[in-house]
Design an enzyme around this catalytic site. Sequence first.
Site, PDB file in Angstrom:
ATOM      1  CE  LYS A 116      -3.515  -0.329   2.665  1.00 17.04           C
ATOM      2  NZ  LYS A 116      -4.572  -0.607   3.833  1.00 17.04           N
ATOM      3  CE  LYS A 157      -4.253   3.329   5.860  1.00 13.71           C
ATOM      4  NZ  LYS A 157      -4.813   3.974   4.877  1.00 13.71           N
ATOM      5  CE  LYS A 200      -3.837  16.094   9.160  1.00 16.96           C
ATOM      6  NZ  LYS A 200      -3.276  16.621  10.636  1.00 16.96           N
ATOM      7  CE1 TYR A 201      -8.080   8.025  11.751  1.00 16.35           C
ATOM      8  CE2 TYR A 201      -8.539   9.645  13.760  1.00 16.35           C
ATOM      9  CZ  TYR A 201      -8.685   8.691  12.871  1.00 16.35           C
ATOM     10  OH  TYR A 201     -10.012   7.827  13.477  1.00 16.35           O
ATOM     11  CG  HIS A 207     -14.551   3.628   2.578  1.00 15.21           C
ATOM     12  ND1 HIS A 207     -13.346   3.105   2.678  1.00 15.21           N
ATOM     13  CD2 HIS A 207     -15.024   3.065   1.464  1.00 15.21           C
ATOM     14  CE1 HIS A 207     -13.065   2.020   1.847  1.00 15.21           C
ATOM     15  NE2 HIS A 207     -14.099   2.035   1.215  1.00 15.21           N
ATOM     16  CE  LYS A 236     -14.867  -1.012   2.573  1.00 14.11           C
ATOM     17  NZ  LYS A 236     -14.304  -1.554   1.281  1.00 14.11           N
ATOM     18  CD  GLU A 274     -11.283   0.398  -0.115  1.00 11.30           C
ATOM     19  OE1 GLU A 274     -11.806  -0.504  -0.008  1.00 11.30           O
ATOM     20  OE2 GLU A 274     -10.291   0.576   0.880  1.00 11.30           O
ATOM     21  NE  ARG A 292     -10.132  -8.268  -1.410  1.00 18.90           N
ATOM     22  CZ  ARG A 292     -10.831  -7.322  -1.082  1.00 18.90           C
ATOM     23  NH1 ARG A 292     -12.055  -6.918  -1.339  1.00 18.90           N
ATOM     24  NH2 ARG A 292     -10.375  -6.395   0.012  1.00 18.90           N
ATOM     25  NE  ARG A 338     -19.609  -5.773   4.478  1.00 19.13           N
ATOM     26  CZ  ARG A 338     -18.137  -5.989   4.298  1.00 19.13           C
ATOM     27  NH1 ARG A 338     -17.599  -6.632   4.714  1.00 19.13           N
ATOM     28  NH2 ARG A 338     -17.845  -5.176   3.187  1.00 19.13           N
TER      29      ARG A 338
END
Length: 460
Positions: A116, A157, A200-201, A207, A236, A274, A292, A338
């Site tokens: 990433k 991350k 940066k948060y 999202h 999610k 994303e 995917r 979900r």
Amino acid sequence: MFNKILIANRGEIALRIMRACREMGIGTVAIYSEVDRDSLHVRTADEAICVGPPPARDSYLNEVNIIGAALITGAEAIHPGYGFLAENTRFVEICESHGLKFIGPSADIIALMGNKAKARLVVEKAGVPVLPGSGIVEDEKEALFFAREVGFPVILKASGGGGGKGMRVANDYDELKQLFNIAKLEAKSFFNDDRIYIEKYMPHLRHVEVQVVCDEFGNAVHFGERDCSVQRRHQKIVEEAPCIAVDLELRNFMGDMALRAARAVDYKNVGTVEFLLDEEKREFYFIEMNTRIQVEHPVTEMVYNIDLIKEMIRVAAGMKLEYKQRDIMPEGHSLECRVNAEDAASHFSPSSGKITMLDLPGGPGIRVDTHLFQGCVITPFYDSLLAKVISKGATREEAIHRMSRALREFRIEGVVTNINFLRRILNDAFFAQGDINTSYLEKNQILFEFAKVPEVVPAY
Ligand code: ADP
């Protein structure tokens, strides 16, 4: 076109893929672990082969047995679904070396996007906006340097991370010092890769992810966005399409940027780019690309009237995309909830058992993707997803009303589920207004009532 496809997965996604295959006249091979012998995906397939004992590493991740099953049955391609081997570059290479087509992008693309920190740099170079951040940070000193550059709070991350795991927020220097080694150790233990990077948060953004489809001839289109801001511990829970904060102009812009990211790596097959979206500023930032099919793909299928699994298979079979971007328009609104085997009232602890009673919802505008049947046994070996309830309405309001109605119809006994928790979200005034961001559940009374203790649930 392929004559036979092996589906290297289980549960609802294995069934979903089989249904697409059957509609396309393609034979299906299921794989299963010993504990899944009586599963619906096994019964639904044309052929089924046991690939090992219950633990995933011995069965659904058992590359040798899965390749053997494909060769014995004469399958020409393997669809990995999500999770398990879907982003495992070694598996993709093994498939290729045995003359089996992996239905997804090539191993190098998966490897690049799976790193990433590197993916961030590659797409940034292509002109896609990213959050202020770093490449791989080697030590605490370097982490402090970048944190000073971008300003606190920052998020550490895992470069090889996924499923909402391996992320730590640091609000100041002391916290960063404390968390740096913890984050590295966690990254190592979850992903066998201790490389971490800093961003940066930005906790108050949405999202928003864009679905792309690219063929093997350089043609690429996007199918708009999904808003997946309703998350618990970065995972999610409720997703929707379209995102109410995205108008046509922004959709075109985000779509162009998603395609730019895909083209930067010569992407093939379906993928999801994303972003975090700042709706006030109408600015968005790339966070990652998933190489995917996603769990939440049905909401896109509902509003764009497409079948993304069939598209994956067609692209893998070397067919050209038949779409023109200007003809691709969303129609109506779709939500997905979900339904998980977890006890929301008891810190979301996983639940298992035999389903003794089951009434699935139906009626106008409701689709249920599930492997459940009355009498089936939910074991503790795999992830807790029991069913995806998907609603479609002419408007968001109608999609919400249909979802609420469907969740009331959903009756299940034998395992504890999060259905009441989902119903609470659907009844929430902020959710009804679409006033959501990735911190929505954490900040909301709903979560405080239901979940006070952290837990880890696999997600994709
Ligand atoms: P994963 O691959 O584990 O899903 P992502 O990078 O896609 O990781 O992030 C998952 C979620 O974590 C996002 O949807 C968002 O809620 C949160 N997140 C990730 N990066 C940031 C960030 N820089 N600022 C705020 N939240 C973030």
